[in-house]
Design a protein around this motif. Structure first.
Motif, PDB file in Angstrom:
ATOM      1  N   GLN A 139       0.822  -1.207   0.000  1.00 53.17           N
ATOM      2  CA  GLN A 139       0.000   0.000   0.000  1.00 53.17           C
ATOM      3  C   GLN A 139       0.860   1.262   0.000  1.00 53.17           C
ATOM      4  N   TRP A 140       1.986   1.189   0.666  1.00 51.51           N
ATOM      5  CA  TRP A 140       2.868   2.358   0.687  1.00 51.51           C
ATOM      6  C   TRP A 140       3.512   2.602  -0.677  1.00 51.51           C
ATOM      7  N   SER A 141       3.793   1.531  -1.397  1.00 48.67           N
ATOM      8  CA  SER A 141       4.431   1.666  -2.706  1.00 48.67           C
ATOM      9  C   SER A 141       3.524   2.344  -3.720  1.00 48.67           C
ATOM     10  N   VAL A 142       2.214   2.268  -3.526  1.00 57.96           N
ATOM     11  CA  VAL A 142       1.274   2.889  -4.464  1.00 57.96           C
ATOM     12  C   VAL A 142       0.657   4.161  -3.896  1.00 57.96           C
ATOM     13  N   THR A 143       1.166   4.616  -2.768  1.00 56.38           N
ATOM     14  CA  THR A 143       0.645   5.836  -2.153  1.00 56.38           C
ATOM     15  C   THR A 143       1.152   7.057  -2.904  1.00 56.38           C
ATOM     16  N   ASN A 144       0.263   7.963  -3.178  1.00 50.85           N
ATOM     17  CA  ASN A 144       0.627   9.215  -3.856  1.00 50.85           C
ATOM     18  C   ASN A 144       1.305  10.145  -2.849  1.00 50.85           C
ATOM     19  N   PRO A 145       2.545  10.555  -3.103  1.00 48.65           N
ATOM     20  CA  PRO A 145       3.236  11.449  -2.152  1.00 48.65           C
ATOM     21  C   PRO A 145       2.487  12.748  -1.897  1.00 48.65           C
ATOM     22  N   ASP A 146       1.660  13.177  -2.825  1.00 47.04           N
ATOM     23  CA  ASP A 146       0.931  14.431  -2.646  1.00 47.04           C
ATOM     24  C   ASP A 146      -0.264  14.281  -1.705  1.00 47.04           C
ATOM     25  N   SER A 147      -0.550  13.027  -1.307  1.00 51.03           N
ATOM     26  CA  SER A 147      -1.723  12.800  -0.451  1.00 51.03           C
ATOM     27  C   SER A 147      -1.424  13.027   1.020  1.00 51.03           C
ATOM     28  N   TYR A 148      -0.197  13.295   1.346  1.00 53.28           N
ATOM     29  CA  TYR A 148       0.164  13.534   2.746  1.00 53.28           C
ATOM     30  C   TYR A 148       1.278  14.557   2.802  1.00 53.28           C
ATOM     31  N   VAL A 149       1.346  15.281   3.894  1.00 53.98           N
ATOM     32  CA  VAL A 149       2.391  16.270   4.114  1.00 53.98           C
ATOM     33  C   VAL A 149       3.406  15.744   5.115  1.00 53.98           C
ATOM     34  N   THR A 150       2.908  15.191   6.202  1.00 53.07           N
ATOM     35  CA  THR A 150       3.761  14.573   7.211  1.00 53.07           C
ATOM     36  C   THR A 150       3.309  13.136   7.425  1.00 53.07           C
ATOM     37  N   GLY A 151       4.132  12.384   8.119  1.00 53.83           N
ATOM     38  CA  GLY A 151       3.757  11.016   8.453  1.00 53.83           C
ATOM     39  C   GLY A 151       4.511   9.979   7.654  1.00 53.83           C
ATOM     40  N   GLY A 152       5.310  10.409   6.676  1.00 55.13           N
ATOM     41  CA  GLY A 152       6.049   9.447   5.869  1.00 55.13           C
ATOM     42  C   GLY A 152       7.043   8.643   6.680  1.00 55.13           C
ATOM     43  N   ASP A 153       7.730   9.306   7.602  1.00 55.91           N
ATOM     44  CA  ASP A 153       8.710   8.593   8.432  1.00 55.91           C
ATOM     45  C   ASP A 153       8.030   7.557   9.322  1.00 55.91           C
ATOM     46  N   GLY A 154       6.878   7.897   9.868  1.00 56.79           N
ATOM     47  CA  GLY A 154       6.150   6.946  10.704  1.00 56.79           C
ATOM     48  C   GLY A 154       5.680   5.740   9.915  1.00 56.79           C
ATOM     49  N   ALA A 155       5.235   5.963   8.686  1.00 55.51           N
ATOM     50  CA  ALA A 155       4.783   4.856   7.845  1.00 55.51           C
ATOM     51  C   ALA A 155       5.942   3.915   7.518  1.00 55.51           C
ATOM     52  N   ARG A 156       7.080   4.503   7.170  1.00 52.92           N
ATOM     53  CA  ARG A 156       8.242   3.663   6.853  1.00 52.92           C
ATOM     54  C   ARG A 156       8.745   2.910   8.089  1.00 52.92           C
ATOM     55  N   ALA A 157       8.646   3.545   9.260  1.00 52.87           N
ATOM     56  CA  ALA A 157       9.049   2.868  10.498  1.00 52.87           C
ATOM     57  C   ALA A 157       8.111   1.705  10.802  1.00 52.87           C
ATOM     58  N   ALA A 158       6.815   1.884  10.569  1.00 54.73           N
ATOM     59  CA  ALA A 158       5.858   0.806  10.803  1.00 54.73           C
ATOM     60  C   ALA A 158       6.144  -0.383   9.902  1.00 54.73           C
TER      61      ALA A 158
END
Length: 222
Positions: free
Chosen positions: A128-147
């Motif tokens: 799901q992260w691989s198909v996530t549009n980077p423009d759909s979020y401003v913050t939270g990328g580091d938390g997603a990758r950590a999860a």
């Protein structure tokens, strides 16, 4: 691995903190609980993002199921790791063989199941992260990758726990004598028969006089 019944002393062992902390099961359970805590904490704090329509969406491709899955297995894994850690402390004092067997089987089943669930979770979140549009979020990328990363680390911590539980189950009662009988429950041997009151050596009492004596004396008659 300790010898005895299912990897512990055969009957009512004692708890030793130093030895307990050195056990591979203890180390793996602590790591598993920490990894699970990181996964669901990262998703709860940074996995849900706000969008212009004022709704809350999951950062993983706006798939709410991905966030729910990560939080769900993370919380249950955290609780399970602590529960089995407590059972490890209690285990050496258990002298009932069947109770030990059920604890080890529960450990094996739970660890095996969560190894599989973490594998599914890692694949699901990563996809799901691989198909996530980077423009759909401003913050939270580091938390997603950590999860995602700690979901993978959780596979590496739960699989050894399943292997160790399987070894304990295969060990079983190794040198435990299954033929042992509690002396208090052992059948008693029958009492020896009481000697007969009359035996061949019985002697007649003294001063017994027969009706007729040896010299032919007879009592007078009147």
């Amino acid at each position: 691995m300790e010898s005895g019944a299912y990897g512990a002393a055969k009957a009512g062992g004692s708890f030793n903190l130093e030895d307990f902390l050195k056990r591979p099961e203890t180390i793996m359970r602590l790591l598993s609980s920490v990894f699970a805590l990181i996964v669901f904490a990262c998703i709860l704090t940074e996995g849900y993002v706000s969008v212009p329509d004022s709704l809350i969406h999951c950062i993983f491709n706006q798939n709410i199921d991905a966030c729910h899955y990560g939080v769900g297995i993370g919380v249950l894994a955290f609780i399970g790791a602590l529960v089995f850690l407590a059972l490890d402390i209690y285990f050496p004092t258990v002298s009932n063989i069947n109770t030990r067997k059920y604890i080890v089987l529960s450990d094996l089943g739970f660890a095996g199941l969560w190894t599989f669930l973490w594998f599914v979770g890692f694949c699901f979140l990563a996809n799901q992260w691989s198909v996530t549009n980077p423009d759909s979020y401003v913050t939270g990328g580091d938390g997603a990758r950590a999860a995602i990363a700690f979901s993978f680390f959780s596979i590496l911590s739960w699989f050894p726990l399943a292997s160790l539980a399987y070894k304990r189950y295969k060990m079983g009662v190794d040198d435990f004598n299954t033929n042992y009988i509690d002396p208090n429950l052992a059948p008693t041997s029958p009492y020896s028969s009481y000697p007969d009151a009359v035996s061949d050596n019985y002697q007649s009492p003294p001063f017994t006089q027969s009706p007729e004596t040896d010299d032919g004396y007879k009592p007078p008659t009147y």
